[in-house]
Scaffold this motif. Structure first.
Motif, mmCIF file in Angstrom:
data_model
loop_
_atom_site.group_PDB
_atom_site.id
_atom_site.type_symbol
_atom_site.label_atom_id
_atom_site.label_comp_id
_atom_site.label_asym_id
_atom_site.label_seq_id
_atom_site.Cartn_x
_atom_site.Cartn_y
_atom_site.Cartn_z
ATOM 1 N N ARG A 120 8.769 20.385 7.649
ATOM 2 C CA ARG A 120 9.153 20.037 6.286
ATOM 3 C C ARG A 120 10.398 20.787 5.810
ATOM 4 O O ARG A 120 11.266 20.199 5.148
ATOM 5 C CB ARG A 120 8.006 20.348 5.321
ATOM 6 C CG ARG A 120 6.727 19.584 5.594
ATOM 7 C CD ARG A 120 6.795 18.191 5.061
ATOM 8 N NE ARG A 120 5.498 17.541 5.047
ATOM 9 C CZ ARG A 120 5.296 16.286 5.386
ATOM 10 N NH1 ARG A 120 6.317 15.547 5.789
ATOM 11 N NH2 ARG A 120 4.091 15.755 5.330
ATOM 12 N N SER A 126 10.655 13.900 6.653
ATOM 13 C CA SER A 126 9.708 13.332 5.685
ATOM 14 C C SER A 126 8.670 12.512 6.443
ATOM 15 O O SER A 126 8.677 11.281 6.417
ATOM 16 C CB SER A 126 10.450 12.466 4.656
ATOM 17 O OG SER A 126 11.386 13.233 3.939
ATOM 18 N N LYS A 179 16.067 10.398 9.352
ATOM 19 C CA LYS A 179 16.796 11.449 8.631
ATOM 20 C C LYS A 179 18.295 11.146 8.601
ATOM 21 O O LYS A 179 18.957 11.321 7.577
ATOM 22 C CB LYS A 179 16.545 12.789 9.318
ATOM 23 C CG LYS A 179 17.264 13.984 8.695
ATOM 24 C CD LYS A 179 17.003 15.217 9.532
ATOM 25 C CE LYS A 179 17.776 16.402 9.023
ATOM 26 N NZ LYS A 179 17.287 16.907 7.751
ATOM 27 N N LYS A 186 19.310 14.723 -1.114
ATOM 28 C CA LYS A 186 18.970 16.034 -0.568
ATOM 29 C C LYS A 186 19.587 17.131 -1.429
ATOM 30 O O LYS A 186 20.754 17.049 -1.811
ATOM 31 C CB LYS A 186 19.470 16.162 0.863
ATOM 32 C CG LYS A 186 18.628 15.386 1.869
ATOM 33 C CD LYS A 186 18.607 16.083 3.217
ATOM 34 C CE LYS A 186 17.959 17.436 3.110
ATOM 35 N NZ LYS A 186 17.761 18.081 4.419
#
Length: 437
Positions: A120, A126, A179, A186
Motif C-alpha cells: 500500500r 491499489s 498503476k 496521487k
C-alpha cells in the motif's frame, strides 16, 4: 609417549574437522544468500546481484546509479510523505486486532502488516483487500521455499517456490500496469514511482520483467525483518510495563497524548518523532537485544591480520551481529532490556564504531534502515496511545533465530478496544457476563 602421540593426532583431527566445518558453513551460507536473491528474480532480469552483501539485492558493483535511486527512496522527503500512510495502515491494523474476539498470533499478523505496508505505501498499489489477502498467502508460500535446494522435481520446495513466484509476478504485473495507467490523484511519490522515474533519468528505462523483479525484491527486503522487530517490540512492551508507561509519559509531554490518556488529533510528523528521545531508546534496545538477522558475510578486499591470523584478499568472511552486541564492552548487563542505556546520561552506543550494528555496517549498511525505524516508531506510538493488550498464554514463548528471530508460537496476545479515557472496551458477551445484577 604413544598415548601422547594419539592425543596429538586426535586433537589435530578435531581441529581439521572444525576448520572443514567452518569452511563448509561459510560456503553454504554464501550460496544460500545468493540463492535467496536469485529466487526473487526471473532469469532474464539484468539487474545486478550483490557480492558480499545482505543489503538490498538491487545494489551491485555495476549498479551505482541504483544507489542514487535508493537514496531518493529513503530520503527525508520521501519518508515524510510515507509517514501518514504508514500511520493509517498501522491504525487500521490495530483496530482490526482489537475487534478480534480471540487472541491473535502477533508474528503472523505482523507479517501481514508489513506486507500490507509494502504493497500500500512503498509500492502504492491499489489492490482490493480480498486480492491482497490471496497475494499474501502466495507470498508466504514463496518465502517458505526461498531456501530450498535448487532441485527442480515435482512436489519439491524449489518447484513450489518457483510456482508461487510465477503467481506473484502475474499479480504484480497487473498491479504495475494499473498503476502506470492511473497517474491522477496521487499526493506523493512512492518507492516504485521514484525507481521508474530515476531509471529514466539515467537512461536505463526498466522492462516490465525488471519492474516485477524489483518490486518483489522491495517487498522481500521490507517484510521478514520488520515483522520480526515488530513482534519483539510488542513482546518487550508486554514484559516491561514500566517502559510502556514511561513511553506514554513522553507522549503526553510532547502533546501526542492528552493528560487523560486519549490520543490528540492529527497525524505524526518526522520532526515530532525525532523529538521523542525515549522512544528512540526503546527502538534501539529492541534492535540491540533482538536483532532480526544474526549476521552477514563480506568479501575481503585487502589482506589483513586479525588477532594474529592473516585473512587473505578474496576470502568470504562472516560477521555476527548478535555476538557483537553480546560481547561489546560498551554495553553493561547485556541480557537486560534497558532502553536507558541509550539515553543521554549513558549513551553506551557512542563509544566505538562497530559495537552497535543492527543494520550492518560500512558502505553496505542496510539502505532501508531509516524506513524500518520509522515504521517501528509509529507502531510503538500507536500501541502506547491507542491500545491495551495482554499476553494470552501463561508464559512468554521461547525465541528461535531461524530464518529470522521470532517466538516459536508466534506470541499469542489479546488486544482490546479503548474508550476516550483509554479504558478497555470489552466485547458484548464479556460485558454482560461481568455485569452486576
Amino acid at each position: 609417549m604413544l598415548f601422547e602421540g594419539l592425543e596429538l593426532v586426535s586433537a589435530l583431527a578435531t581441529l581439521a574437522a572444525c576448520l572443514v566445518s567452518v569452511t563448509l558453513l561459510l560456503a553454504v551460507s554464501q550460496q544460500l544468500w545468493q540463492l535467496r536473491w536469485a529466487a526473487t528474480r526471473d532469469k532474464s532480469c539484468k539487474l545486478p546481484i550483490p557480492k558480499g552483501s545482505m543489503g538490498f539485492p538491487l545494489i551491485g558493483e555495476t549498479g551505482h546509479w541504483l544507489l542514487q535511486v535508493f537514496s531518493k527512496i529513503f530520503s527525508h522527503e520521501a519518508l515524510e510523505s510515507y509517514l501518514p500512510k504508514i500511520q493509517l495502515v498501522i491504525q487500521d491494523t490495530l483496530r482490526a486486532w482489537s475487534s478480534h474476539p480471540e487472541a491473535i498470533n502477533v508474528y503472523q499478523e505482523a507479517q501481514k502488516l508489513t506486507f500490507r505496508m509494502a504493497i500500500r505505501v512503498l509500492l502504492g498499489f491499489s489492490i482490493p483487500e480480498e486480492d491482497l489477502g490471496h497475494l499474501f498467502e502466495v507470498y508466504q508460500q514463496f518465502v517458505e521455499n526461498v531456501f530450498s535446494l535448487p532441485v527442480d522435481l515435482p512436489f519439491s520446495g524449489y518447484r513450489r517456490g518457483i510456482r508461487a513466484r510465477q503467481i506473484l509476478q502475474k499479480g504484480l504485473e497487473k498491479a504495475i500496469r494499473e498503476k502506470l495507467q492511473c497517474t491522477q490523484g496521487k499526493d506523493y511519490s512512492d518507492a516504485l514511482d521514484i525507481l521508474i522515474e530515476s531509471s529514466k533519468e539515467h537512461g536505463k528505462e526498466m522492462t516490465m520483467q525488471e519492474l516485477k523483479d524489483g518490486t518483489l525484491e522491495l517487498i522481500f527486503a521490507a517484510y521478514a525483518t520488520t515483522a520480526s522487530a515488530s513482534t519483539s517490540l510488542i513482546m518487550q512492551l508486554l514484559k516491561h510495563p514500566a517502559v510502556l508507561e514511561k513511553l506514554r509519559e513522553e507522549l503526553r509531554a510532547q502533546g501526542i497524548l492528552h493528560s487523560g490518556g486519549c490520543p490528540c488529533e492529527g497525524t505524526l510528523r518526522l520532526d515530532t518523532l525525532s523529538g521523542l528521545h525515549y522512544l528512540d531508546c526503546v527502538i534501539k534496545e529492541v534492535m540491540r537485544l533482538f536483532t532480526p538477522v544474526s549476521g552477514g558475510y563480506r568479501t575481503v578486499l585487502q589482506t589483513f591480520e586479525l588477532d594474529g591470523f592473516q585473512i587473505p584478499k578474496g576470502w568470504s568472511v562472516m560477521y555476527s551481529i548478535r555476538d557483537t552486541h553480546d560481547t561489546a564492552p560498551v554495553f553493561k548487563d547485556v541480557n537486560v532490556f534497558d532502553p536507558d542505556r541509550f539515553g543521554q546520561a549513558r549513551s553506551e552506543d557512542k563509544d566505538g564504531r562497530f559495537h552497535y550494528l543492527p543494520f550492518g555496517g560500512g558502505v553496505r549498511t542496510c539502505l532501508g534502515k531509516h524506513l524500518a525505524k520509522l515504521f517501528l516508531k509509529v507502531l510503538a506510538v500507536e500501541l502506547a496511545s491507542t491500545s491495551r493488550f495482554e499476553l494470552a498464554t501463561r508464559t512468554f514463548p521461547r525465541i528461535t533465530l531461524v530464518p529470522v528471530l521470532h517466538p516459536v508460537d508466534g506470541l499469542s496476545v489479546k488486544f482490546f478496544g479503548l474508550d476516550s479515557n483509554q479504558n478497555k472496551i470489552l466485547p458484548e458477551t464479556e460485558a454482560m457476563l461481568s455485569a452486576t445484577v
